[in-house]
Design a protein around this motif. Structure first.
Motif, PDB file in Angstrom:
ATOM      1  N   VAL A  92       0.830  -1.208   0.000  1.00 56.49           N
ATOM      2  CA  VAL A  92       0.000   0.000   0.000  1.00 56.49           C
ATOM      3  C   VAL A  92       0.863   1.256   0.000  1.00 56.49           C
ATOM      4  O   VAL A  92       0.572   2.246  -0.696  1.00 56.49           O
ATOM      5  N   LEU A  93       1.942   1.259   0.779  1.00 58.55           N
ATOM      6  CA  LEU A  93       2.807   2.441   0.851  1.00 58.55           C
ATOM      7  C   LEU A  93       3.525   2.700  -0.467  1.00 58.55           C
ATOM      8  O   LEU A  93       3.765   3.854  -0.840  1.00 58.55           O
ATOM      9  N   THR A  94       3.885   1.644  -1.166  1.00 58.18           N
ATOM     10  CA  THR A  94       4.587   1.794  -2.456  1.00 58.18           C
ATOM     11  C   THR A  94       3.650   1.443  -3.612  1.00 58.18           C
ATOM     12  O   THR A  94       4.031   0.731  -4.533  1.00 58.18           O
ATOM     13  N   PHE A  95       2.432   1.954  -3.536  1.00 60.06           N
ATOM     14  CA  PHE A  95       1.398   1.546  -4.485  1.00 60.06           C
ATOM     15  C   PHE A  95       1.774   1.783  -5.951  1.00 60.06           C
ATOM     16  O   PHE A  95       1.627   0.879  -6.759  1.00 60.06           O
ATOM     17  N   PRO A  96       2.256   2.909  -6.359  1.00 63.88           N
ATOM     18  CA  PRO A  96       2.504   3.045  -7.810  1.00 63.88           C
ATOM     19  C   PRO A  96       3.550   2.068  -8.324  1.00 63.88           C
ATOM     20  O   PRO A  96       3.474   1.597  -9.454  1.00 63.88           O
ATOM     21  N   ILE A  97       4.536   1.783  -7.468  1.00 65.64           N
ATOM     22  CA  ILE A  97       5.610   0.895  -7.916  1.00 65.64           C
ATOM     23  C   ILE A  97       5.258  -0.567  -7.679  1.00 65.64           C
ATOM     24  O   ILE A  97       5.653  -1.455  -8.452  1.00 65.64           O
ATOM     25  N   SER A  98       4.518  -0.840  -6.629  1.00 65.00           N
ATOM     26  CA  SER A  98       4.212  -2.232  -6.286  1.00 65.00           C
ATOM     27  C   SER A  98       3.318  -2.920  -7.315  1.00 65.00           C
ATOM     28  O   SER A  98       3.254  -4.147  -7.345  1.00 65.00           O
ATOM     29  N   VAL A  99       2.635  -2.117  -8.133  1.00 65.73           N
ATOM     30  CA  VAL A  99       1.779  -2.719  -9.156  1.00 65.73           C
ATOM     31  C   VAL A  99       2.607  -3.559 -10.119  1.00 65.73           C
ATOM     32  O   VAL A  99       2.212  -4.658 -10.524  1.00 65.73           O
ATOM     33  N   PHE A 100       3.798  -3.062 -10.475  1.00 64.38           N
ATOM     34  CA  PHE A 100       4.654  -3.789 -11.417  1.00 64.38           C
ATOM     35  C   PHE A 100       5.291  -5.020 -10.778  1.00 64.38           C
ATOM     36  O   PHE A 100       5.786  -5.902 -11.476  1.00 64.38           O
ATOM     37  N   ILE A 101       5.294  -5.059  -9.433  1.00 63.26           N
ATOM     38  CA  ILE A 101       5.890  -6.194  -8.732  1.00 63.26           C
ATOM     39  C   ILE A 101       4.848  -7.245  -8.369  1.00 63.26           C
ATOM     40  O   ILE A 101       5.110  -8.448  -8.429  1.00 63.26           O
ATOM     41  N   CYS A 102       3.650  -6.799  -8.021  1.00 64.15           N
ATOM     42  CA  CYS A 102       2.635  -7.722  -7.517  1.00 64.15           C
ATOM     43  C   CYS A 102       1.856  -8.427  -8.622  1.00 64.15           C
ATOM     44  O   CYS A 102       1.354  -9.525  -8.404  1.00 64.15           O
ATOM     45  N   PHE A 103       1.738  -7.817  -9.765  1.00 61.97           N
ATOM     46  CA  PHE A 103       0.978  -8.424 -10.852  1.00 61.97           C
ATOM     47  C   PHE A 103       1.919  -9.146 -11.813  1.00 61.97           C
ATOM     48  O   PHE A 103       2.868  -8.536 -12.321  1.00 61.97           O
ATOM     49  N   LYS A 104       1.652 -10.405 -12.030  1.00 63.78           N
ATOM     50  CA  LYS A 104       2.461 -11.238 -12.917  1.00 63.78           C
ATOM     51  C   LYS A 104       1.580 -11.755 -14.053  1.00 63.78           C
ATOM     52  O   LYS A 104       0.357 -11.873 -13.924  1.00 63.78           O
ATOM     53  N   VAL A 105       2.233 -12.093 -15.147  1.00 63.48           N
ATOM     54  CA  VAL A 105       1.531 -12.561 -16.340  1.00 63.48           C
ATOM     55  C   VAL A 105       2.184 -13.862 -16.799  1.00 63.48           C
ATOM     56  O   VAL A 105       3.416 -13.954 -16.868  1.00 63.48           O
ATOM     57  N   VAL A 106       1.347 -14.847 -17.095  1.00 58.08           N
ATOM     58  CA  VAL A 106       1.828 -16.089 -17.693  1.00 58.08           C
ATOM     59  C   VAL A 106       1.132 -16.275 -19.034  1.00 58.08           C
ATOM     60  O   VAL A 106      -0.021 -15.857 -19.226  1.00 58.08           O
ATOM     61  N   SER A 107       1.822 -16.901 -19.956  1.00 58.41           N
ATOM     62  CA  SER A 107       1.307 -17.085 -21.310  1.00 58.41           C
ATOM     63  C   SER A 107       0.264 -18.196 -21.344  1.00 58.41           C
ATOM     64  O   SER A 107      -0.007 -18.866 -20.349  1.00 58.41           O
ATOM     65  N   GLU A 108      -0.287 -18.391 -22.539  1.00 58.89           N
ATOM     66  CA  GLU A 108      -1.325 -19.404 -22.719  1.00 58.89           C
ATOM     67  C   GLU A 108      -0.809 -20.809 -22.459  1.00 58.89           C
ATOM     68  O   GLU A 108      -1.550 -21.678 -21.987  1.00 58.89           O
ATOM     69  N   TYR A 109       0.465 -21.049 -22.737  1.00 54.81           N
ATOM     70  CA  TYR A 109       1.044 -22.378 -22.578  1.00 54.81           C
ATOM     71  C   TYR A 109       1.758 -22.546 -21.246  1.00 54.81           C
ATOM     72  O   TYR A 109       2.490 -23.535 -21.058  1.00 54.81           O
ATOM     73  N   GLY A 129      -2.850 -15.757 -18.083  1.00 54.53           N
ATOM     74  CA  GLY A 129      -3.318 -14.401 -17.825  1.00 54.53           C
ATOM     75  C   GLY A 129      -2.563 -13.763 -16.677  1.00 54.53           C
ATOM     76  O   GLY A 129      -1.399 -14.047 -16.425  1.00 54.53           O
ATOM     77  N   VAL A 130      -3.271 -12.875 -15.951  1.00 54.87           N
ATOM     78  CA  VAL A 130      -2.661 -12.085 -14.883  1.00 54.87           C
ATOM     79  C   VAL A 130      -3.049 -12.673 -13.537  1.00 54.87           C
ATOM     80  O   VAL A 130      -4.192 -13.107 -13.344  1.00 54.87           O
ATOM     81  N   PHE A 131      -2.113 -12.709 -12.592  1.00 53.46           N
ATOM     82  CA  PHE A 131      -2.395 -13.125 -11.225  1.00 53.46           C
ATOM     83  C   PHE A 131      -1.637 -12.206 -10.277  1.00 53.46           C
ATOM     84  O   PHE A 131      -0.730 -11.458 -10.679  1.00 53.46           O
ATOM     85  N   PHE A 132      -2.008 -12.249  -9.004  1.00 51.06           N
ATOM     86  CA  PHE A 132      -1.524 -11.306  -7.998  1.00 51.06           C
ATOM     87  C   PHE A 132      -0.680 -12.045  -6.976  1.00 51.06           C
ATOM     88  O   PHE A 132      -1.051 -13.113  -6.499  1.00 51.06           O
ATOM     89  N   VAL A 133       0.462 -11.462  -6.614  1.00 51.44           N
ATOM     90  CA  VAL A 133       1.334 -12.002  -5.568  1.00 51.44           C
ATOM     91  C   VAL A 133       1.702 -10.886  -4.612  1.00 51.44           C
ATOM     92  O   VAL A 133       1.777  -9.704  -5.003  1.00 51.44           O
ATOM     93  N   LEU A 134       1.914 -11.254  -3.367  1.00 54.30           N
ATOM     94  CA  LEU A 134       2.361 -10.286  -2.367  1.00 54.30           C
ATOM     95  C   LEU A 134       3.878 -10.230  -2.335  1.00 54.30           C
ATOM     96  O   LEU A 134       4.540 -11.273  -2.420  1.00 54.30           O
ATOM     97  N   PRO A 135       4.450  -9.065  -2.229  1.00 54.86           N
ATOM     98  CA  PRO A 135       5.911  -8.975  -2.199  1.00 54.86           C
ATOM     99  C   PRO A 135       6.476  -9.570  -0.921  1.00 54.86           C
ATOM    100  O   PRO A 135       5.872  -9.476   0.155  1.00 54.86           O
ATOM    101  N   CYS A 136       7.616 -10.206  -1.049  1.00 53.43           N
ATOM    102  CA  CYS A 136       8.419 -10.745   0.061  1.00 53.43           C
ATOM    103  C   CYS A 136       7.841 -12.008   0.700  1.00 53.43           C
ATOM    104  O   CYS A 136       8.554 -12.703   1.433  1.00 53.43           O
ATOM    105  N   VAL A 137       6.583 -12.345   0.477  1.00 55.94           N
ATOM    106  CA  VAL A 137       6.010 -13.524   1.120  1.00 55.94           C
ATOM    107  C   VAL A 137       5.536 -14.561   0.113  1.00 55.94           C
ATOM    108  O   VAL A 137       5.311 -15.718   0.482  1.00 55.94           O
TER     109      VAL A 137
END
Length: 357
Positions: A92-109, A129-137
């Motif tokens: 939450v504190l690093t919201f603009p930057i954490s978006v690029f870290i928390c959201f990951k993308v995997v291909s169709e295969y 598609g896109v999935f969400f991960v928490l940083p550091c944990v």
């Protein structure tokens, strides 16, 4: 208050555990209890007035996933809760930057297997598609679902008839279950390669040399079934196995080549003898036909002359009939007989000579 009459209705709670739980999941699935009010006098109440309630009590044991015992539904400890809260606060504190870290993308295969504080997250593998991960944990491991091929290193195998051969093959496999491929085995690719080399040696050791050379498809199918059965607990599906090459020792190659050459020469001689026999029969029939018609010999003679002249040869051979030479042959034979008679006259010849005189 009036005492309770025996005709009054009193409700009772019957507690019964749910039956028919799946095998292997009786300790891990939530327990079910049915609460149903019942009356001792059933004739005073209709079935519509009776009610039953089902209460499910979830257990804190591990949750199985297709035979895998995972801890994705276990209660989190204090340290895990504190670490998760701190991770959310940092996000939450690093919201603009954490978006690029928390959201990951995997291909169709691809599929992603996520672990939170070492525990498998519920919901299975993520993607595509896109999935969400928490940083550091949270840690995630992408798994490729496409078919992968690799060459089995050449293996020196002693066949059933004690012949040393070198065989190499190619194996095609894919990941059928991403969770098993990550949880059940450390390195599924390396393990599959080692198992393929071992299985190749074991399968070929039970075959003769002739079977290795002529039954490659059967050997490939047997090896594919054995590999698929062994790698099924790892989530790996072996689709196809092909034998590429069977290398024989040089001395054995020469011996086999000599044997094949001798067999071919024997067959060639037999075929040539059969051809000579058939041609002699055909010539005999032709001679009988020609002898029946004198003009056929003359036509054959003219046909031979035309075929010789078509090739532009400088030398032409004319066949001479033996009938023309018969008088000369008879006279030469008589001269020879007379010469012999004069050389050694017998009494019979003298008598004949005197009689002629």
């Amino acid at each position: 208050m009036h005492p309770a009459s025996p005709h009054q209705h009193r409700s009772r709670l019957n507690v019964s555990s749910a039956a028919g739980a799946a095998a292997g999941q009786s300790q891990n699935t939530p327990d079910s209890f049915t609460l149903s009010p019942q009356s001792p006098h059933h004739h005073h109440h209709s079935p519509q007035q009776q009610q039953s309630h089902t209460v499910q009590i979830s257990s804190s044991s591990t949750h199985p996933y297709q035979g895998l015992k995972t801890s994705e539904n276990d209660d989190m400890g204090c340290v895990e809760l504190l670490a998760t809260a701190i991770s959310v606060l940092i996000m939450v504190l690093t919201f603009p930057i954490s978006v690029f870290i928390c959201f990951k993308v995997v291909s169709e295969y691809e599929r992603a297997v996520i672990f939170r504080m070492g525990r498998l997250r519920s919901g299975g593998a993520r993607g595509p598609g896109v999935f969400f991960v928490l940083p550091c944990v949270d840690d995630y491991y992408p798994v490729d679902l496409r078919t992968v091929s690799f060459d089995v290193p050449p293996q020196e195998v002693l066949s059933k008839d004690s012949v040393t051969v070198t065989v190499d093959a190619v194996v095609y496999y894919r990941i059928s279950d991403p969770l098993k491929a990550v949880i059940q085995v450390s390195n599924y690719s390396h393990s599959t390669r080692l198992l393929a080399a071992t299985t190749l040696r074991n399968v070929l050791g039970t075959r003769n040399l002739s079977e290795l050379l002529t039954e490659r498809e059967t050997i490939s199918h047997t090896m594919q079934m054995s590999l698929d059965e062994a790698t099924d607990p790892w989530g790996v599906k072996v689709e196809r196995v092909e034998i590429k090459d069977v290398s024989l020792p040089t001395a054995l190659q020469r011996a086999m080549a000599a044997e094949a050459e001798a067999a071919r020469e024997a067959r060639a001689k037999v075929i040539a003898a059969e051809g000579e026999m058939k041609s002699s029969r055909a010539l005999k029939e032709a001679s009988e036909i020609i002898s029946a018609s004198p003009s056929a010999l003359q036509l054959r003679y003219l046909q031979t002359l035309s075929s010789i002249s078509a090739e532009k040869n400088s030398t032409i051979i004319f066949p001479l009939p033996m009938e023309l030479l018969t008088p000369f042959l008879n006279s030469s034979a008589q001269l020879a007989a007379n010469a012999n008679a004069h050389a050694t006259p017998s009494p019979l010849h003298r008598h004949q000579h005197q009689h002629h005189q």
